[in-house]
Design an enzyme around this catalytic site. Structure first.
Site, PDB file in Angstrom:
ATOM      1  N   GLU A   1       0.886  -1.173   0.000  1.00  0.00           N
ATOM      2  CA  GLU A   1       0.000   0.000   0.000  1.00  0.00           C
ATOM      3  C   GLU A   1       0.914   1.210   0.000  1.00  0.00           C
ATOM      4  OE1 GLU A   1      -3.058  -0.312  -0.654  1.00  0.00           O
ATOM      5  OE2 GLU A   1      -3.022  -2.479  -0.430  1.00  0.00           O
TER       6      GLU A   1
ATOM      7  N   CYS B   1      -1.584   8.743   4.344  1.00  0.00           N
ATOM      8  CA  CYS B   1      -1.628   8.422   2.911  1.00  0.00           C
ATOM      9  C   CYS B   1      -2.961   8.874   2.324  1.00  0.00           C
ATOM     10  CB  CYS B   1      -1.433   6.935   2.713  1.00  0.00           C
ATOM     11  SG  CYS B   1      -2.475   5.991   3.815  1.00  0.00           S
TER      12      CYS B   1
HETATM   13  P1  NAD Z   1       9.209   5.083   2.851  1.00  0.00           P
HETATM   14  O1  NAD Z   1       8.859   4.480   1.541  1.00  0.00           O
HETATM   15  O2  NAD Z   1      10.261   6.127   2.871  1.00  0.00           O
HETATM   16  O3  NAD Z   1       9.711   3.935   3.838  1.00  0.00           O
HETATM   17  C1  NAD Z   1       8.921   2.788   4.100  1.00  0.00           C
HETATM   18  C2  NAD Z   1       9.821   1.673   4.559  1.00  0.00           C
HETATM   19  O4  NAD Z   1      10.595   1.192   3.459  1.00  0.00           O
HETATM   20  C3  NAD Z   1      10.806   2.069   5.636  1.00  0.00           C
HETATM   21  O5  NAD Z   1      10.830   1.048   6.619  1.00  0.00           O
HETATM   22  C4  NAD Z   1      12.138   2.136   4.866  1.00  0.00           C
HETATM   23  O6  NAD Z   1      13.275   1.933   5.663  1.00  0.00           O
HETATM   24  C5  NAD Z   1      11.965   1.023   3.862  1.00  0.00           C
HETATM   25  N1  NAD Z   1      12.832   1.062   2.651  1.00  0.00           N
HETATM   26  C6  NAD Z   1      13.363   2.137   2.046  1.00  0.00           C
HETATM   27  N2  NAD Z   1      14.052   1.752   0.918  1.00  0.00           N
HETATM   28  C7  NAD Z   1      13.931   0.404   0.823  1.00  0.00           C
HETATM   29  C8  NAD Z   1      14.375  -0.583  -0.126  1.00  0.00           C
HETATM   30  N3  NAD Z   1      15.086  -0.246  -1.198  1.00  0.00           N
HETATM   31  N4  NAD Z   1      14.049  -1.888   0.106  1.00  0.00           N
HETATM   32  C9  NAD Z   1      13.305  -2.232   1.181  1.00  0.00           C
HETATM   33  N5  NAD Z   1      12.840  -1.339   2.095  1.00  0.00           N
HETATM   34  C10 NAD Z   1      13.147  -0.037   1.926  1.00  0.00           C
HETATM   35  O7  NAD Z   1       7.834   5.591   3.509  1.00  0.00           O
HETATM   36  P2  NAD Z   1       7.573   6.408   4.852  1.00  0.00           P
HETATM   37  O8  NAD Z   1       8.139   7.797   4.703  1.00  0.00           O
HETATM   38  O9  NAD Z   1       7.936   5.632   6.074  1.00  0.00           O
HETATM   39  O10 NAD Z   1       5.966   6.487   4.823  1.00  0.00           O
HETATM   40  C11 NAD Z   1       5.303   7.425   4.069  1.00  0.00           C
HETATM   41  C12 NAD Z   1       4.746   6.822   2.791  1.00  0.00           C
HETATM   42  O11 NAD Z   1       3.909   5.723   3.116  1.00  0.00           O
HETATM   43  C13 NAD Z   1       3.868   7.794   2.010  1.00  0.00           C
HETATM   44  O12 NAD Z   1       4.156   7.701   0.641  1.00  0.00           O
HETATM   45  C14 NAD Z   1       2.452   7.297   2.312  1.00  0.00           C
HETATM   46  O13 NAD Z   1       1.497   7.642   1.331  1.00  0.00           O
HETATM   47  C15 NAD Z   1       2.666   5.833   2.423  1.00  0.00           C
HETATM   48  N6  NAD Z   1       1.588   5.187   3.194  1.00  0.00           N
HETATM   49  C16 NAD Z   1       0.651   4.499   2.505  1.00  0.00           C
HETATM   50  C17 NAD Z   1      -0.399   3.893   3.182  1.00  0.00           C
HETATM   51  C18 NAD Z   1      -1.459   3.128   2.449  1.00  0.00           C
HETATM   52  O14 NAD Z   1      -2.208   2.391   3.092  1.00  0.00           O
HETATM   53  N7  NAD Z   1      -1.565   3.270   1.142  1.00  0.00           N
HETATM   54  C19 NAD Z   1      -0.462   3.986   4.577  1.00  0.00           C
HETATM   55  C20 NAD Z   1       0.535   4.684   5.247  1.00  0.00           C
HETATM   56  C21 NAD Z   1       1.568   5.274   4.539  1.00  0.00           C
END
Ligand code: NAD
Length: 543
Positions: A293, A327
């Site tokens: 998501e 989000c």
């Molecule tokens: P992010 O994508 O920066 O990080 C998410 C996770 O991914 C973190 O744990 C990070 O360390 C990890 N990560 C980063 N690079 C990676 C890689 N190459 N391989 C594996 N893991 C990796 O997101 P964030 O800043 O923590 O959260 C905000 C984002 O989440 C926003 O875009 C928001 O819209 C989204 N979000 C979506 C929903 C939904 O249900 N659609 C809900 C909550 C948040």
């Protein structure tokens, strides 16, 4: 071994407490905040039931008070990812062998712990570590977390109960096998409950999990881990590691026993993860399930028949609660010119009345954004709008990081419906508004549908039923969660299954049985009571 076809307790939504002055819950929470602020805690990783510490200790500060040290967490390396995968795989057979009702009990107990004895602690940790006001912490960390645990147990029972028919002499069955390897859960900073649900949902279905929380959520993640332990989750079933995202992602994608990723985060990161998995498809023992998501550019579409005050309130709450770091946050709005003067007046007045500061002072509605990186990104969008001839800042527009990462809730008015902030996710307290000619409703719906790659949430405000119907059909693919005369945030488990398509994710609807189905591999069993003993069919007999 269970000897009974058990019925699970009926799931219900945890009631939200109001924390009014003088209430016992407010007193307990304030005391817990004081206790946590007075200590510097040490947070180890948790692998195979053991606390793992390293020489690489990293500091944790409240985003709204960056000179106050809350604690340290122990940062791991690639080796810790392998260690966690091995611990998970070691626990796999015994966890799978445990009867499902024990799994249900563990997570039902976790629900009662998070909404009972741990409520103040998980809320206080989310308020301090993620800068959430008390209401935002309560609806997320306490209530939604308990809801995920309780409803998922009910959905699991529903899935197990869904059995095929049998013909005479035959018994057909379907069993829902856990996946044959480990699940990797990658969680975001913005919801404590999502952080808990992403490892818990696959574990409930009998899987073993490596959980990598976002670095900015570790302070409340460790409380979740305490709850899992106290609820009786066996060693190795959920292993929590603190490693660099791409480092963990690489080990996951290149491991033969990797069977699924449960991700919530940005679209950009999810696309990298998907690519890394695809590049390694020849290595995997089974096709991994990819559930993600991701981002949103959530809209509020207003028809000329709408009520101005309702729209203004939906925008004030939908765009700015938790600093727009949801989000689902409303981040672009299309408003007809007949209503604009009144909506503008109410909205600007509302936004000016918001109090901003640390969540320890319960009067503050707006707190800090999560960290410096987010702060700089959001500020750059505000600066861009200040310098773009198509934009005007209606309210807000200032930011200050001297004490914490504070950004004023900002409303941008643009004359360009394709302006950058009408298309891109900012993930902060910034709302962009485009005012259209009231008689161009259908054309504006088409523009809305094509403007952004995302399709997570969206709302239509109208009194006119034909207008609602038109938006309902024209925007059929523009949002996975579509709201009629309501703000596009605040989905409740069991009531509005959540998720979006296009660039917003795989739409596997967390908080519904659809998500749990991704974590099982059904086995169909046909038993024949009296098998035939002659291969010949009647049609073969002599005439
Ligand atoms: P992010 O994508 O920066 O990080 C998410 C996770 O991914 C973190 O744990 C990070 O360390 C990890 N990560 C980063 N690079 C990676 C890689 N190459 N391989 C594996 N893991 C990796 O997101 P964030 O800043 O923590 O959260 C905000 C984002 O989440 C926003 O875009 C928001 O819209 C989204 N979000 C979506 C929903 C939904 O249900 N659609 C809900 C909550 C948040």
């Amino acid at each position: 071994m269970s000897r009974g076809i058990f019925t699970v307790p009926k799931a219900y939504n945890e009631a939200i407490k109001d924390y009014k002055p003088g209430s016992p819950e407010r007193q307990e929470l304030k005391q817990t905040i004081r206790d946590l602020r007075s200590k510097v805690i040490d947070i180890p990783m948790f692998i195979g039931g053991k606390e793992i510490r390293t020489d690489d200790k990293r500091e944790i500060f409240p985003p709204h008070d960056k000179n106050h040290l809350l604690g340290y967490y122990h940062y791991g390396t690639e080796d810790h990812v392998h260690l966690a995968i091995n611990a998970a795989l070691e626990a796999r057979l015994s966890w799978q062998a445990l009867d499902w009702d024990h799994r249900a009990s563990i997570f039902l107990k976790a629900a009662d712990l998070v909404s009972g004895p741990y409520r103040a602690k998980i809320n206080a940790a989310s308020m301090l570590g993620q800068s959430k006001n008390v209401f935002q912490a309560e609806i997320d960390a306490a209530c939604e977390m308990a809801d995920f645990f309780r409803f998922n147990v009910e959905y699991m029972a529903h899935i197990y109960n869904d059995q095929p028919i049998s013909s005479k002499g035959i018994w057909n069955r379907v069993e829902q096998r856990p996946l044959e390897g480990f699940i990797y859960a990658i969680t975001p900073f913005n919801f404590t409950s999502i952080a808990g649900n992403l490892p818990a949902a696959p574990a409930l279905m009998g899987n073993v999990v490596v959980w990598k929380p976002a670095e900015t959520q570790i302070y409340s993640a460790r409380v979740l881990m305490e709850i899992f332990r106290e609820a009786g989750l066996p060693d190795g079933v959920i292993n929590m590691i603190f490693v660099n995202g791409p480092v963990g992602g690489k080990v996951m994608a290149t491991h033969p026993d990797f069977v699924g990723v449960h991700f919530t985060g940005s679209t950009e990161v999810f696309k990298k993860i998907w690519k890394a998995i695809g590049d390694n498809v020849a290595i995997h023992n089974t096709y991994p399930k990819i559930v993600g998501e991701t981002g949103g550019k959530d809209f509020v579409m207003v028809h000329k028949s709408a009520k101005a005050k309702q729209v203004a309130t939906a925008l004030a709450r939908g765009a700015f609660e938790y600093q727009g770091q949801k989000c689902s946050a409303a981040s672009r709005a299309y408003i007809p010119d007949n209503l604009w003067p009144e909506i503008k007046e109410v909205l600007v007045e509302d936004v000016k009345s918001f109090k901003m500061g640390g969540p320890e002072d319960f009067r503050n509605f707006i707190n800090a954004v999560i960290d410096e990186k987010a702060y700089e990104k959001i500020a750059s969008y505000i600066d861009h709008a200040k310098n773009d001839p198509s934009c005007k800042i209606l309210v807000g527009g200032n930011y200050d990081k001297s004490v914490g990462y504070f950004i004023e809730p900002t409303v941008i008015l643009t004359t360009d419906h394709q302006y950058k902030s009408m298309q891109e996710e900012i993930f902060g307290p910034v709302l962009t508004i485009y005012v259209y000619k009231a008689d161009k409703y259908e054309e504006t719906l088409d523009i809305l549908d094509k403007t952004s790659p995302y399709a997570l949430t969206g709302a239509i405000f109208a009194q006119d039923r034909w207008a609602i119907d038109t938006a309902f059909y024209k925007l059929v693919n523009a949002a996975g969660n579509f709201y009629i005369n309501d703000k596009p945030t605040g989905a409740v488990v069991g009531q509005q299954p959540f998720g979006g398509a296009r660039a917003s994710g795989t739409n596997d609807k967390s908080g519904s049985y659809l998500n749990l189905l991704r974590w099982v591999s059904p086995r169909t069993i046909k038993e024949n009571f009296i098998p035939p003993e002659d291969y010949r069919y009647p049609f073969m007999e002599d005439e």
